[in-house]
Design a protein around this motif. Structure first.
Motif, PDB file in Angstrom:
ATOM      1  N   VAL A  30       0.851  -1.199   0.000  1.00  0.00           N
ATOM      2  CA  VAL A  30       0.000   0.000   0.000  1.00  0.00           C
ATOM      3  C   VAL A  30       0.879   1.240   0.000  1.00  0.00           C
ATOM      4  N   SER A  31       0.670   2.098  -1.002  1.00  0.00           N
ATOM      5  CA  SER A  31       1.543   3.252  -1.206  1.00  0.00           C
ATOM      6  C   SER A  31       0.903   4.590  -0.870  1.00  0.00           C
ATOM      7  N   GLY A  32      -0.418   4.599  -0.726  1.00  0.00           N
ATOM      8  CA  GLY A  32      -1.134   5.862  -0.590  1.00  0.00           C
ATOM      9  C   GLY A  32      -1.693   6.328  -1.911  1.00  0.00           C
ATOM     10  N   GLY A  33      -1.536   5.490  -2.961  1.00  0.00           N
ATOM     11  CA  GLY A  33      -2.048   5.806  -4.283  1.00  0.00           C
ATOM     12  C   GLY A  33      -3.353   5.085  -4.586  1.00  0.00           C
ATOM     13  N   ILE A  34      -3.963   5.455  -5.705  1.00  0.00           N
ATOM     14  CA  ILE A  34      -5.292   4.953  -6.059  1.00  0.00           C
ATOM     15  C   ILE A  34      -5.293   3.472  -6.391  1.00  0.00           C
ATOM     16  N   ASP A  35      -4.278   2.986  -7.108  1.00  0.00           N
ATOM     17  CA  ASP A  35      -4.266   1.592  -7.550  1.00  0.00           C
ATOM     18  C   ASP A  35      -4.167   0.632  -6.373  1.00  0.00           C
ATOM     19  N   SER A  36      -3.226   0.880  -5.466  1.00  0.00           N
ATOM     20  CA  SER A  36      -3.076  -0.021  -4.323  1.00  0.00           C
ATOM     21  C   SER A  36      -4.274   0.077  -3.378  1.00  0.00           C
ATOM     22  N   ALA A  37      -4.892   1.250  -3.310  1.00  0.00           N
ATOM     23  CA  ALA A  37      -6.086   1.402  -2.470  1.00  0.00           C
ATOM     24  C   ALA A  37      -7.233   0.568  -3.017  1.00  0.00           C
ATOM     25  N   VAL A  38      -7.412   0.594  -4.325  1.00  0.00           N
ATOM     26  CA  VAL A  38      -8.489  -0.183  -4.953  1.00  0.00           C
ATOM     27  C   VAL A  38      -8.223  -1.675  -4.816  1.00  0.00           C
ATOM     28  N   ALA A  43      -9.433  -6.961  -2.460  1.00  0.00           N
ATOM     29  CA  ALA A  43      -8.935  -8.165  -1.783  1.00  0.00           C
ATOM     30  C   ALA A  43      -9.627  -8.341  -0.432  1.00  0.00           C
ATOM     31  N   ALA A  44      -9.846  -7.240   0.268  1.00  0.00           N
ATOM     32  CA  ALA A  44     -10.513  -7.296   1.574  1.00  0.00           C
ATOM     33  C   ALA A  44     -11.920  -7.872   1.455  1.00  0.00           C
ATOM     34  N   GLN A  45     -12.586  -7.565   0.349  1.00  0.00           N
ATOM     35  CA  GLN A  45     -13.961  -8.019   0.166  1.00  0.00           C
ATOM     36  C   GLN A  45     -14.074  -9.514  -0.098  1.00  0.00           C
ATOM     37  N   LEU A 166      -7.910  -3.019 -16.525  1.00  0.00           N
ATOM     38  CA  LEU A 166      -8.684  -1.789 -16.348  1.00  0.00           C
ATOM     39  C   LEU A 166      -7.820  -0.566 -16.629  1.00  0.00           C
ATOM     40  N   LEU A 167      -8.384   0.401 -17.347  1.00  0.00           N
ATOM     41  CA  LEU A 167      -7.705   1.671 -17.576  1.00  0.00           C
ATOM     42  C   LEU A 167      -7.673   2.468 -16.276  1.00  0.00           C
ATOM     43  N   LYS A 168      -6.786   3.444 -16.223  1.00  0.00           N
ATOM     44  CA  LYS A 168      -6.665   4.256 -15.011  1.00  0.00           C
ATOM     45  C   LYS A 168      -7.983   4.954 -14.675  1.00  0.00           C
ATOM     46  N   SER A 169      -8.667   5.461 -15.681  1.00  0.00           N
ATOM     47  CA  SER A 169      -9.948   6.139 -15.447  1.00  0.00           C
ATOM     48  C   SER A 169     -10.970   5.182 -14.849  1.00  0.00           C
ATOM     49  N   GLN A 170     -10.923   3.917 -15.252  1.00  0.00           N
ATOM     50  CA  GLN A 170     -11.841   2.918 -14.708  1.00  0.00           C
ATOM     51  C   GLN A 170     -11.479   2.574 -13.263  1.00  0.00           C
ATOM     52  N   VAL A 171     -10.190   2.598 -12.954  1.00  0.00           N
ATOM     53  CA  VAL A 171      -9.756   2.381 -11.570  1.00  0.00           C
ATOM     54  C   VAL A 171     -10.313   3.489 -10.677  1.00  0.00           C
ATOM     55  N   PHE A 172     -10.309   4.711 -11.179  1.00  0.00           N
ATOM     56  CA  PHE A 172     -10.875   5.822 -10.412  1.00  0.00           C
ATOM     57  C   PHE A 172     -12.374   5.641 -10.206  1.00  0.00           C
ATOM     58  N   GLU A 173     -13.075   5.127 -11.215  1.00  0.00           N
ATOM     59  CA  GLU A 173     -14.505   4.857 -11.072  1.00  0.00           C
ATOM     60  C   GLU A 173     -14.757   3.847  -9.961  1.00  0.00           C
ATOM     61  N   ILE A 174     -13.952   2.793  -9.950  1.00  0.00           N
ATOM     62  CA  ILE A 174     -14.104   1.762  -8.938  1.00  0.00           C
ATOM     63  C   ILE A 174     -13.778   2.322  -7.549  1.00  0.00           C
ATOM     64  N   ALA A 175     -12.738   3.148  -7.476  1.00  0.00           N
ATOM     65  CA  ALA A 175     -12.364   3.757  -6.195  1.00  0.00           C
ATOM     66  C   ALA A 175     -13.514   4.556  -5.614  1.00  0.00           C
ATOM     67  N   LYS A 176     -14.194   5.310  -6.465  1.00  0.00           N
ATOM     68  CA  LYS A 176     -15.336   6.107  -6.010  1.00  0.00           C
ATOM     69  C   LYS A 176     -16.446   5.210  -5.495  1.00  0.00           C
ATOM     70  N   GLU A 177     -16.725   4.146  -6.226  1.00  0.00           N
ATOM     71  CA  GLU A 177     -17.782   3.215  -5.837  1.00  0.00           C
ATOM     72  C   GLU A 177     -17.438   2.501  -4.527  1.00  0.00           C
ATOM     73  N   LEU A 178     -16.156   2.205  -4.330  1.00  0.00           N
ATOM     74  CA  LEU A 178     -15.719   1.508  -3.123  1.00  0.00           C
ATOM     75  C   LEU A 178     -15.612   2.426  -1.913  1.00  0.00           C
ATOM     76  N   GLY A 179     -15.694   3.740  -2.143  1.00  0.00           N
ATOM     77  CA  GLY A 179     -15.585   4.688  -1.046  1.00  0.00           C
ATOM     78  C   GLY A 179     -14.165   4.894  -0.566  1.00  0.00           C
ATOM     79  N   VAL A 180     -13.201   4.759  -1.476  1.00  0.00           N
ATOM     80  CA  VAL A 180     -11.809   5.040  -1.125  1.00  0.00           C
ATOM     81  C   VAL A 180     -11.699   6.499  -0.692  1.00  0.00           C
ATOM     82  N   ALA A 181     -10.857   6.777   0.274  1.00  0.00           N
ATOM     83  CA  ALA A 181     -10.724   8.122   0.842  1.00  0.00           C
ATOM     84  C   ALA A 181     -10.499   9.178  -0.235  1.00  0.00           C
ATOM     85  N   GLU A 182     -11.141  10.325  -0.061  1.00  0.00           N
ATOM     86  CA  GLU A 182     -11.012  11.420  -1.026  1.00  0.00           C
ATOM     87  C   GLU A 182      -9.565  11.876  -1.168  1.00  0.00           C
ATOM     88  N   SER A 183      -8.803  11.824  -0.079  1.00  0.00           N
ATOM     89  CA  SER A 183      -7.404  12.249  -0.144  1.00  0.00           C
ATOM     90  C   SER A 183      -6.625  11.407  -1.139  1.00  0.00           C
TER      91      SER A 183
END
Length: 261
Positions: A30-38, A43-45, A166-183
């Motif tokens: 986990v780096s604090g970035g979007i990909d590792s957060a997603v 994996a947690a799910q 998944l493209l980077k833009s799609q990773v961001f879509e998933i992050a939003k749906e998963l409720g990844v932190a706004e930061s």
């Protein structure tokens, strides 16, 4: 993209793979970035054991904060998730001393950046080994199969890649749906391998949306089909894609003729 269905598909895919592997779960850097957060949230799910490792090496404080907050959020939300911080700064500095770094060598910076990534890979596999886990990759389609924006046998050294299609833009879509932190969602993408905190865009010379466009037209067009910024981006993508073939393609094997064996 049918985001919720994609999330369910990946989680089910992870569960099916783990059930056939004979392992107990996943380890994710986990780096604090979007990909590792997603990836870590997906994996947690699964409900399987998940170990999140934060592995700073001279890391900027904002990256450390985001990584630690993400680990805290997931461990509080999922009982199957554990987190651990392994500070590799001392190991990195010791290795530099042992390598007798030549300060005037212009290739030092990139080689040392890749060394950081390979130290993290080694750490992930150590904890995977002692806990019977799989190393879960965090690369997306643009990085892994477009411009090769990863370290060979570093963050590219993994057992399983849940978001590599998944493209980077799609990773961001998933992050939003998963409720990844706004930061994390708002942070500029960075590989975290440089002291000066340069972004992916700084290094590549193009944004992820631009690279996604280039990837979509790369097989059917050439640079002369475009002008201005589009031509520039196409040429950036084309150059990096060609340079990345040794990462994208399997390792070449010298096939010995049967008559010589």
């Amino acid at each position: 993209m049918r985001t919720t269905e994609v999330i369910s598909y990946i989680v089910n895919w992870l569960n099916e793979y783990i059930s056939q592997s004979g392992t107990k779960g996943f380890v994710v850097g986990v780096s604090g970035g979007i990909d590792s957060a997603v990836v870590s949230t997906l994996a947690a799910q699964t409900g399987k054991n998940v170990l999140l490792l934060e592995m700073p090496i001279h890391q900027p404080s904002d990256q450390v904060t985001r990584a630690q907050e993400h680990i805290k959020n997931l461990t509080q939300k999922f009982s199957n998730v554990k987190g651990k911080t392994i500070n590799l700064t001392r190991s990195f500095e010791t290795l530099k001393l042992d390598l007798h770094i030549e300060e005037q060598n212009k290739n030092n910076d990139l080689s040392l950046a890749n060394t950081r990534s390979r130290l993290r890979m080694t750490t992930l596999y150590y904890y995977a080994g002692i806990n019977n886990l799989l190393v879960c990759g965090t690369g997306n389609k643009i990085e892994d199969f477009g411009v090769g924006f990863y370290t060979k046998y570093g963050d590219g050294g993994v057992d399983i890649s849940p978001i590599a299609d998944l493209l980077k833009s799609q990773v961001f879509e998933i992050a939003k749906e998963l409720g990844v932190a706004e930061s994390i969602q708002q942070a500029k993408p960075t590989d975290g391998l440089w002291v000066d905190d340069r972004s992916d865009e700084d290094q590549i010379g193009a944004t992820y949306p631009e690279l996604e466009w280039a990837m979509s037209v790369h097989k059917t067009h050439k640079a002369t089909d475009f002008s201005s910024r589009q031509k520039e981006v196409f040429e950036i993508y084309d150059r990096l894609n060609k340079l990345a073939q040794h990462k994208i393609n399997p390792i070449p094997v010298c096939k010995i003729p049967k008559e010589l064996l």
